[in-house]
Design an enzyme around this catalytic site. Sequence first.
Site, short mmCIF file in Angstrom:
data_model
loop_
_atom_site.label_atom_id
_atom_site.label_comp_id
_atom_site.label_asym_id
_atom_site.label_seq_id
_atom_site.Cartn_x
_atom_site.Cartn_y
_atom_site.Cartn_z
N LYS A 1 -9.82 -7.72 5.90
CA LYS A 1 -11.15 -7.83 6.51
C LYS A 1 -12.01 -6.67 6.04
O LYS A 1 -11.50 -5.57 5.83
CB LYS A 1 -11.02 -7.73 8.02
CG LYS A 1 -10.36 -8.92 8.65
CD LYS A 1 -10.68 -8.95 10.14
CE LYS A 1 -10.05 -10.14 10.80
NZ LYS A 1 -8.63 -9.92 11.11
N ALA B 1 -0.33 2.34 7.39
CA ALA B 1 1.03 2.48 6.87
C ALA B 1 1.46 1.21 6.11
O ALA B 1 2.42 1.25 5.34
CB ALA B 1 2.00 2.75 8.01
N ASP B 2 0.72 0.12 6.29
CA ASP B 2 1.05 -1.12 5.55
C ASP B 2 1.04 -0.88 4.04
O ASP B 2 1.84 -1.47 3.30
CB ASP B 2 0.03 -2.23 5.85
CG ASP B 2 0.09 -2.73 7.29
OD1 ASP B 2 1.02 -2.33 8.03
OD2 ASP B 2 -0.80 -3.52 7.67
N GLU C 1 4.99 -11.90 11.41
CA GLU C 1 4.83 -10.68 12.23
C GLU C 1 4.48 -11.03 13.68
O GLU C 1 4.03 -12.15 13.97
CB GLU C 1 3.77 -9.77 11.63
CG GLU C 1 2.37 -10.35 11.63
CD GLU C 1 1.27 -9.29 11.57
OE1 GLU C 1 1.23 -8.41 12.45
OE2 GLU C 1 0.44 -9.38 10.65
N ASP D 1 -7.76 7.71 7.91
CA ASP D 1 -7.12 6.51 8.50
C ASP D 1 -6.79 5.51 7.39
O ASP D 1 -7.65 4.75 6.93
CB ASP D 1 -8.04 5.89 9.56
CG ASP D 1 -7.33 4.80 10.35
OD1 ASP D 1 -6.21 4.40 9.96
OD2 ASP D 1 -7.89 4.35 11.37
N1 PSU Z 1 -5.65 -7.09 10.22
C1 PSU Z 1 -5.92 -8.34 10.64
N2 PSU Z 1 -5.16 -8.88 11.65
C2 PSU Z 1 -4.12 -8.20 12.22
C3 PSU Z 1 -3.83 -6.88 11.74
C4 PSU Z 1 -4.61 -6.38 10.74
O1 PSU Z 1 -6.85 -8.95 10.16
O2 PSU Z 1 -3.47 -8.72 13.14
C5 PSU Z 1 -2.66 -6.12 12.32
C6 PSU Z 1 -1.42 -6.29 11.43
O3 PSU Z 1 -0.27 -6.27 12.25
C7 PSU Z 1 -1.46 -5.05 10.57
C8 PSU Z 1 -1.97 -4.03 11.55
O4 PSU Z 1 -0.21 -4.68 10.02
O5 PSU Z 1 -2.95 -4.72 12.31
C9 PSU Z 1 -2.56 -2.81 10.88
O6 PSU Z 1 -2.85 -1.84 11.84
P1 PSU Z 1 -3.28 -0.38 11.36
O7 PSU Z 1 -4.61 -0.56 10.69
O8 PSU Z 1 -3.38 0.42 12.62
O9 PSU Z 1 -2.24 0.10 10.42
MN MN Z 2 -4.60 3.45 11.13
#
Ligand code: PSU
Ligand code: MN
Length: 305
Positions: A160, A142-143, A25, A139
């Site tokens: 994390k 979308a992953d 990614e 919150d």
């Molecule tokens: N968690 C990590 N490192 C990251 C991310 C998440 O420890 O770099 C990044 C990844 O690209 C993940 C995204 O897909 O953040 C998730 O963001 P959100 O929570 O806004 O969906």
């Molecule tokens: Mn989010």
Amino acid sequence: MNKHLSISPEVAEALATGKPVVALESTIISHGMPYPQNVQTALKVEQTIRDHGAVPATIAIIGGKLKAGCTPEEIEYLGKQGQKVTKASRRDLPVLVARKADGATTVTTTMIIAAMAGIKVFATGGIGGVHRGAETTMDISADLEELAQTPVMVICAGAKSILDLGLTLEYLETKGVPVIGYGTEELPAFYTRHSGFKVDYRIDTPEELAAAFHAKQSLGLKGGMLVTNPIPEEYSMPADVINTAIDQAIDEANRLGIRGKESTPFLLAKVKELTGGDSLAANIQLVLNNARLAALTAGCLAKLD
Ligand code: PSU
Ligand code: MN
């Protein structure tokens, strides 16, 4: 092939001849680490994948093209731009493509583009999940939805504890996503090997990871698989140090009213600031560790397909 997709010559050749390919990614480059360590790490991760017999495909959106396989120059560009590049999730794709804009792909969009290209294995650091307090903020990354619908194996170091790990596992269970611990029964928590939560299955070899993913596909079940690979012991961080930093980061985010897509990058940057270089060093090592496992697993999968 989708007209918006652009596969690099090296990746295209590997896919056409059945060589193992590993997707990577780009949000981890732009938003996950500071420059220049982000670029150095991204290139080192690619090299690690090559050293273990697979071809790396760093994924990003450049000038509206969905790129499967970035050049070192493109990686340098994304790393230098940092947070100025749009963090692109599923909902961002239509407008970015129509505008011929750039975007750094999250786990979600990396899975989408990998699947379009025919890449089945993807290595990263951590995934998004259900945030703490999601009962009121809603919150949820979308992953998790992407893992439910797109056929890619995601190899990470767990999630994390900026997230609610228990709720994240519940969500994945509801969506039918297998959560595998590599060499462990416990979900790793990114910087640490322990979270107190159990994974669905422990698997100890790349061969069995490949076999499980292959079986999922031949069963006709949609969606991916989440492999959680604990950070090597020698690089893991003391749990109290990291948990104190995470609690402090979440307090600050709440105080400042940080929400939506800014939430994860804010928390990651804050934790890094509070723990100094230690967390960055750990982060780099766990990504390299995941890249190794992904390359070996892609090699096993290539023999089954
Ligand atoms: N968690 C990590 N490192 C990251 C991310 C998440 O420890 O770099 C990044 C990844 O690209 C993940 C995204 O897909 O953040 C998730 O963001 P959100 O929570 O806004 O969906
Ligand atoms: Mn989010």
